[in-house]
Design an enzyme around this catalytic site. Sequence first.
Site, PDB file in Angstrom:
ATOM      1  N   HIS A 192      25.588  -2.353  22.073  1.00  0.00           N
ATOM      2  CA  HIS A 192      26.959  -2.607  21.670  1.00  0.00           C
ATOM      3  C   HIS A 192      26.950  -3.600  20.526  1.00  0.00           C
ATOM      4  O   HIS A 192      25.892  -4.120  20.168  1.00  0.00           O
ATOM      5  CB  HIS A 192      27.758  -3.153  22.851  1.00  0.00           C
ATOM      6  CG  HIS A 192      27.922  -2.154  23.946  1.00  0.00           C
ATOM      7  ND1 HIS A 192      27.952  -2.498  25.268  1.00  0.00           N
ATOM      8  CD2 HIS A 192      28.045  -0.819  23.906  1.00  0.00           C
ATOM      9  CE1 HIS A 192      28.087  -1.409  25.999  1.00  0.00           C
ATOM     10  NE2 HIS A 192      28.155  -0.377  25.193  1.00  0.00           N
ATOM     11  N   THR A 193      28.147  -3.809  19.990  1.00  0.00           N
ATOM     12  CA  THR A 193      28.226  -4.789  18.911  1.00  0.00           C
ATOM     13  C   THR A 193      27.798  -6.151  19.423  1.00  0.00           C
ATOM     14  O   THR A 193      28.428  -6.706  20.319  1.00  0.00           O
ATOM     15  CB  THR A 193      29.669  -4.873  18.392  1.00  0.00           C
ATOM     16  OG1 THR A 193      30.127  -3.559  18.143  1.00  0.00           O
ATOM     17  CG2 THR A 193      29.724  -5.687  17.134  1.00  0.00           C
ATOM     18  N   THR A 194      26.723  -6.650  18.895  1.00  0.00           N
ATOM     19  CA  THR A 194      26.321  -7.996  19.301  1.00  0.00           C
ATOM     20  C   THR A 194      26.535  -8.975  18.169  1.00  0.00           C
ATOM     21  O   THR A 194      26.414 -10.167  18.346  1.00  0.00           O
ATOM     22  CB  THR A 194      24.853  -8.019  19.707  1.00  0.00           C
ATOM     23  OG1 THR A 194      24.087  -7.385  18.678  1.00  0.00           O
ATOM     24  CG2 THR A 194      24.650  -7.282  21.007  1.00  0.00           C
TER      25      THR A 194
END
Lengths: 279, 289
Positions: free
Chosen positions: B66-68
């Site tokens: 996921h967007t980290t």
Amino acid sequence: MFRNQYDQDVVTWSPQGRIHQIEYAMEAVKQGSAVVGLKSKTHVVLASIKRTSTELGAFQRKIFKIDDHLGIGVSGLISDGRSISRFLRNECLSHRFVFEQPVQVARLVRDLADRAQVATQRSWKRPYGVGVLSAGHDKTGAHLFYNCPSGAYYDYKAMAIGARSQAAKTYLERNFEEFAGADVDALLQHSLKALSASVTEDELSADNTAVALVGKGTPFTILEGDALKPYLAALKADDDAPPPGEGDMGEAADAAAPAEAAAPEEGAPPAEGPAPMED
Amino acid sequence: MYPRPTSHNPALGPGCTGPSLAQYVPDCVDVSSRPTVQQPSSGAAPFMVDPKSVAAGLGGHDPTKHTTTPYVTGTSVLGVTYRDGVLLAADTLGSYGSTKRYKSFERLRKVNEQTIIGAGGELSDFQYILTLLDELSNEDFCADDDAKLSPKEIYAYLSRVLYNRRSKMDPLWNSLVVGGLQDGKPFLGTITMLGVHYSDDHIATGFGQMLARPLFRERHRPDMSEEEATQLLHEGLRVCYYRDKQTTNKFQIAKVTAEGTTISDPFALETKWDYKAFVNPGALAVGTW
């Protein structure tokens, strides 16, 4: 046994271009007892006759609260009506959860119509056997809609459905021009007068009648039992007052507003509170 | 503290299961010396993933990513209510890390005639949010009943969306500001990437919270005129430009009043860089350069 060979399922047309199963479903609406709805610019009123098959039983409820700003009156298969009210309540709840505002009445009614329509086009389904009068108030004003088992829905100033509703409709047609500007008490009296036109054997009583009110600043409230008695008394007084004859149906009932019949006003719930079940 | 074997799934084998599920292990036993091969307690062959075959792309799944970290970002959004409505202000920069990558990205958008929205954070996520709002507006248009989403509805909706995404461990990396007229009254609210939301008379996100908000607290009044409110926003933007390196001197101001929504053309603010402290910032801070 069968009316004809084209009425066996809902997806078969008759050569005359009719779908009999849908028409039968619409007949089912006429089997139920009458529900009347009418609206002013700010308020909507529903009135219904509740039936009981035996004196041992309670009267069957026909008006359901869906949300604070919306309620329905049903005629026909009550079980279908209850399933519909569960659907509508769910929709209202999830809309409130997401948007923190009440759902638009017109859009909710459209969603219900879409559901009803699907049941008219699938071989493994059947149309709803119930007509739904929806009374609601939102930011676009007061609304009264009728949802037909065919999936059609209509916007009304005033409407009556169910058994012998033609008589009530006649009353509404003769008087609807007064409704727009009428106050709440006048609206309630009109609804009871229209409803009483559809009653034959008995009179309207606190037991067999239920009225519901919703509008600007007034959450959806069901009046039945004791809460209804002042309005019924006013109706009776009004019926007795004019000389017997033609006049009493067509004439205005402005004078009917009873002194003690204080309707729930802006924001304040009625003192009695809506009875959750009939006694 | 005694080392204890801790895990939840007995199938993972000894060394991972709790004492009550596998064999009895006294609390005081040092488990770090136990064998590390994951032997299932069922007696089946141990399940192993060969790191080399994973690296060669022969088997195994990559973990879901996921967007980290955000990539192209916008910085602060400022907003104030005033006598006739709401003003929102932001610069037009899309930063790629520290690079001033996109210099004309409009971070203030009109939702409808009574609502505007401003965003900082990952700008692609903001564009996704705009498509969500477009869908809702299209629904309003198709319903053809003249009912439009109110600012409060949009604010509630977006807070649900952002909270939902953070609950999936896949957040939309934005700080949003929603402004508009709700029943004729100014409404201003903000939502963070975690779904935290609140409304106030004046709002700033990101660095603006530290840099511009103190000015707002000092000078804001709900009955300000448009000129006063604009002046206050200019002050806030100027401070942000001085002290936040992710800000450019190219700003927009969006306005909602009873007349509708307008978003200004980009403009620059006058700046003054020859303050003594600016010329030699290290003078008062010993040990810096």
